[in-house]
Design a protein around this motif. Sequence first.
Motif, PDB file in Angstrom:
ATOM      1  N   TYR A  75       0.819  -1.227   0.000  1.00 47.97           N
ATOM      2  CA  TYR A  75       0.000   0.000   0.000  1.00 47.97           C
ATOM      3  C   TYR A  75       0.850   1.273   0.000  1.00 47.97           C
ATOM      4  CZ  TYR A  75      -3.721   3.273   1.042  1.00 47.97           C
ATOM      5  OH  TYR A  75      -4.600   4.318   0.986  1.00 47.97           O
ATOM      6  N   TYR A  76       1.974   1.256   0.735  1.00 47.02           N
ATOM      7  CA  TYR A  76       2.832   2.441   0.797  1.00 47.02           C
ATOM      8  C   TYR A  76       4.121   2.273  -0.002  1.00 47.02           C
ATOM      9  CZ  TYR A  76      -0.145   3.846   4.726  1.00 47.02           C
ATOM     10  OH  TYR A  76      -1.211   4.184   5.503  1.00 47.02           O
ATOM     11  N   GLY A  77       4.774   1.115   0.185  1.00 51.73           N
ATOM     12  CA  GLY A  77       6.104   0.920  -0.393  1.00 51.73           C
ATOM     13  C   GLY A  77       6.133   0.942  -1.907  1.00 51.73           C
ATOM     14  N   ILE A  78       5.344   0.073  -2.523  1.00 50.79           N
ATOM     15  CA  ILE A  78       5.394  -0.046  -3.985  1.00 50.79           C
ATOM     16  C   ILE A  78       4.866   1.216  -4.682  1.00 50.79           C
ATOM     17  CG2 ILE A  78       4.539  -1.386  -5.974  1.00 50.79           C
ATOM     18  CD1 ILE A  78       4.938  -3.902  -4.274  1.00 50.79           C
ATOM     19  N   PRO A  79       3.706   1.787  -4.249  1.00 48.15           N
ATOM     20  CA  PRO A  79       3.280   3.049  -4.868  1.00 48.15           C
ATOM     21  C   PRO A  79       4.319   4.155  -4.686  1.00 48.15           C
ATOM     22  CG  PRO A  79       1.468   2.085  -3.669  1.00 48.15           C
ATOM     23  CD  PRO A  79       2.684   1.276  -3.311  1.00 48.15           C
ATOM     24  N   GLY A  80       4.995   4.179  -3.526  1.00 50.86           N
ATOM     25  CA  GLY A  80       6.044   5.175  -3.277  1.00 50.86           C
ATOM     26  C   GLY A  80       7.193   5.017  -4.255  1.00 50.86           C
ATOM     27  N   LEU A  81       7.587   3.760  -4.487  1.00 53.38           N
ATOM     28  CA  LEU A  81       8.673   3.486  -5.427  1.00 53.38           C
ATOM     29  C   LEU A  81       8.285   3.928  -6.836  1.00 53.38           C
ATOM     30  CD1 LEU A  81      11.407   1.976  -6.075  1.00 53.38           C
ATOM     31  CD2 LEU A  81       9.972  -0.009  -6.593  1.00 53.38           C
ATOM     32  N   ILE A  82       7.063   3.573  -7.241  1.00 54.75           N
ATOM     33  CA  ILE A  82       6.614   3.925  -8.596  1.00 54.75           C
ATOM     34  C   ILE A  82       6.551   5.440  -8.758  1.00 54.75           C
ATOM     35  CG2 ILE A  82       4.678   3.799 -10.231  1.00 54.75           C
ATOM     36  CD1 ILE A  82       4.072   1.005  -9.102  1.00 54.75           C
ATOM     37  N   SER A  83       6.014   6.151  -7.747  1.00 57.13           N
ATOM     38  CA  SER A  83       5.896   7.601  -7.930  1.00 57.13           C
ATOM     39  C   SER A  83       7.255   8.287  -7.859  1.00 57.13           C
ATOM     40  CB  SER A  83       4.899   8.217  -6.948  1.00 57.13           C
ATOM     41  OG  SER A  83       5.169   7.834  -5.650  1.00 57.13           O
ATOM     42  N   SER A  84       8.241   7.677  -7.205  1.00 58.85           N
ATOM     43  CA  SER A  84       9.574   8.291  -7.215  1.00 58.85           C
ATOM     44  C   SER A  84      10.231   8.133  -8.588  1.00 58.85           C
ATOM     45  CB  SER A  84      10.465   7.700  -6.117  1.00 58.85           C
ATOM     46  OG  SER A  84      10.900   6.415  -6.480  1.00 58.85           O
ATOM     47  N   VAL A  85       9.783   7.129  -9.337  1.00 56.95           N
ATOM     48  CA  VAL A  85      10.304   6.952 -10.703  1.00 56.95           C
ATOM     49  C   VAL A  85       9.559   7.856 -11.682  1.00 56.95           C
ATOM     50  CG1 VAL A  85      10.556   5.314 -12.624  1.00 56.95           C
ATOM     51  CG2 VAL A  85      11.066   4.581 -10.285  1.00 56.95           C
ATOM     52  N   THR A  86       8.208   7.854 -11.587  1.00 53.22           N
ATOM     53  CA  THR A  86       7.423   8.627 -12.558  1.00 53.22           C
ATOM     54  C   THR A  86       7.306  10.103 -12.189  1.00 53.22           C
ATOM     55  OG1 THR A  86       5.368   8.167 -11.373  1.00 53.22           O
ATOM     56  CG2 THR A  86       5.987   6.616 -13.113  1.00 53.22           C
ATOM     57  N   GLU A  88       4.987  11.260 -10.469  1.00 49.32           N
ATOM     58  CA  GLU A  88       3.561  11.519 -10.231  1.00 49.32           C
ATOM     59  C   GLU A  88       3.153  10.885  -8.906  1.00 49.32           C
ATOM     60  OE1 GLU A  88       1.099  12.755 -12.619  1.00 49.32           O
ATOM     61  OE2 GLU A  88       2.899  13.533 -13.618  1.00 49.32           O
ATOM     62  N   PRO A  89       2.330  11.575  -8.108  1.00 48.06           N
ATOM     63  CA  PRO A  89       1.831  10.895  -6.898  1.00 48.06           C
ATOM     64  C   PRO A  89       0.914   9.734  -7.293  1.00 48.06           C
ATOM     65  CG  PRO A  89       0.744  13.017  -7.185  1.00 48.06           C
ATOM     66  CD  PRO A  89       1.819  12.942  -8.236  1.00 48.06           C
ATOM     67  N   LEU A  90       1.007   8.641  -6.549  1.00 42.72           N
ATOM     68  CA  LEU A  90       0.187   7.472  -6.880  1.00 42.72           C
ATOM     69  C   LEU A  90      -0.533   6.991  -5.629  1.00 42.72           C
ATOM     70  CD1 LEU A  90      -0.661   5.151  -8.814  1.00 42.72           C
ATOM     71  CD2 LEU A  90       1.411   3.954  -8.131  1.00 42.72           C
ATOM     72  N   ARG A  91      -1.857   7.011  -5.694  1.00 44.43           N
ATOM     73  CA  ARG A  91      -2.642   6.492  -4.567  1.00 44.43           C
ATOM     74  C   ARG A  91      -3.514   5.364  -5.062  1.00 44.43           C
ATOM     75  NH1 ARG A  91      -3.791   7.911   0.260  1.00 44.43           N
ATOM     76  NH2 ARG A  91      -5.945   7.236  -0.029  1.00 44.43           N
ATOM     77  N   ILE A  92      -3.541   4.273  -4.290  1.00 45.86           N
ATOM     78  CA  ILE A  92      -4.436   3.192  -4.712  1.00 45.86           C
ATOM     79  C   ILE A  92      -5.559   3.052  -3.694  1.00 45.86           C
ATOM     80  CG2 ILE A  92      -3.028   1.811  -6.282  1.00 45.86           C
ATOM     81  CD1 ILE A  92      -1.881   0.319  -4.021  1.00 45.86           C
ATOM     82  N   ILE A  95      -9.397  -0.642  -0.458  1.00 41.02           N
ATOM     83  CA  ILE A  95     -10.110  -1.929  -0.570  1.00 41.02           C
ATOM     84  C   ILE A  95      -9.507  -2.771  -1.682  1.00 41.02           C
ATOM     85  CG2 ILE A  95     -12.335  -3.060  -1.039  1.00 41.02           C
ATOM     86  CD1 ILE A  95     -13.746  -0.847   0.323  1.00 41.02           C
ATOM     87  N   LEU A  96      -9.208  -2.105  -2.819  1.00 36.60           N
ATOM     88  CA  LEU A  96      -8.586  -2.827  -3.931  1.00 36.60           C
ATOM     89  C   LEU A  96      -7.223  -3.379  -3.500  1.00 36.60           C
ATOM     90  CD1 LEU A  96      -8.580  -3.651  -6.927  1.00 36.60           C
ATOM     91  CD2 LEU A  96      -7.467  -1.457  -7.423  1.00 36.60           C
ATOM     92  N   ALA A  97      -6.434  -2.515  -2.842  1.00 33.73           N
ATOM     93  CA  ALA A  97      -5.122  -2.961  -2.358  1.00 33.73           C
ATOM     94  C   ALA A  97      -5.285  -4.135  -1.402  1.00 33.73           C
ATOM     95  CB  ALA A  97      -4.391  -1.807  -1.666  1.00 33.73           C
ATOM     96  N   GLY A  98      -6.300  -4.046  -0.540  1.00 39.11           N
ATOM     97  CA  GLY A  98      -6.540  -5.110   0.432  1.00 39.11           C
ATOM     98  C   GLY A  98      -6.844  -6.437  -0.241  1.00 39.11           C
ATOM     99  N   VAL A  99      -7.699  -6.396  -1.267  1.00 39.67           N
ATOM    100  CA  VAL A  99      -8.048  -7.640  -1.970  1.00 39.67           C
ATOM    101  C   VAL A  99      -6.816  -8.199  -2.679  1.00 39.67           C
ATOM    102  CG1 VAL A  99      -9.420  -8.638  -3.846  1.00 39.67           C
ATOM    103  CG2 VAL A  99     -10.496  -7.065  -2.236  1.00 39.67           C
ATOM    104  N   VAL A 100      -6.014  -7.303  -3.299  1.00 41.78           N
ATOM    105  CA  VAL A 100      -4.824  -7.778  -4.017  1.00 41.78           C
ATOM    106  C   VAL A 100      -3.838  -8.427  -3.037  1.00 41.78           C
ATOM    107  CG1 VAL A 100      -2.826  -7.089  -5.392  1.00 41.78           C
ATOM    108  CG2 VAL A 100      -5.066  -6.125  -5.901  1.00 41.78           C
TER     109      VAL A 100
END
Length: 226
Positions: A75-86, A88-92, A95-100
């Motif tokens: 929920y925090y780590g991977i979106p943080g990594l992606i937004s540091s590359v792109t 762009e801020p990324l929020r998921i 509930i979707l994150a929970g199911v995944v």
Amino acid sequence: LQSYIGHIINVMPSLLQGAVITVEVTSLSVFFGTIIGIFMALGKLSKSKIFHYPSVVYIDFIRGTPLLVQILLFYYGIPGLISSVTGEPLRIDPILAGVVVCSINSGAYVAEIVRAGIQSIEKGQMEAARSLGMSHSQTMKDIILPQAFRRIMPPLGNEFIVLLKDSSLLAVIGVPELLKSGQLYVATTFASFPVYIGVALVYLVMTLTISRLVHYSERRLGVGND
Ligand code: ARG
């Protein structure tokens, strides 16, 4: 005591709404987890290294790390990594994150359940089907898996109960499930004792109901008679 009862009555509607989310997240996760688990079990049993090693790494990583850490990483780590590359801020959606996360988590546990189920089928079944000219994958699909299924059902019911309880960890990322609903009420009323007792009782009613259902369907399926 009267105020405790008053709080329980007041919080109950939100707890029941939360319980619906809990059941939905758990059902979806065990469903997707079962699909993932079947493929990972076949991968782990495969003689081919390209299928075997990725399955083993996945199963070991998931079962060897806490679900709570996996939730925070996803929920925090991977979106943080992606937004540091792109940039762009990324929020998921929580509930979707929970199911995944819960599906990926459950998949590893289901993989071991399925593997044990497959390995519990006598070797002669595979040998007999192969000697009749069936291919390995055909035998797996039509002979081994259907027989393993009956032995897999009880532990799969157990997996559902475990995940129903452990989905409470999703409260830390704000999934509005049962525990989170209780915490929100405590935040405004400080009525921690009646609320957390209420939360526990709602979990208890659900787990007891499911274990009865599992027990009943096991008897109907004739599990254990083979
Ligand atoms: N409590 C264990 C953990 O935190 C298991 C989590 C999920 N278990 C499961 N059967 N899906 O890692």
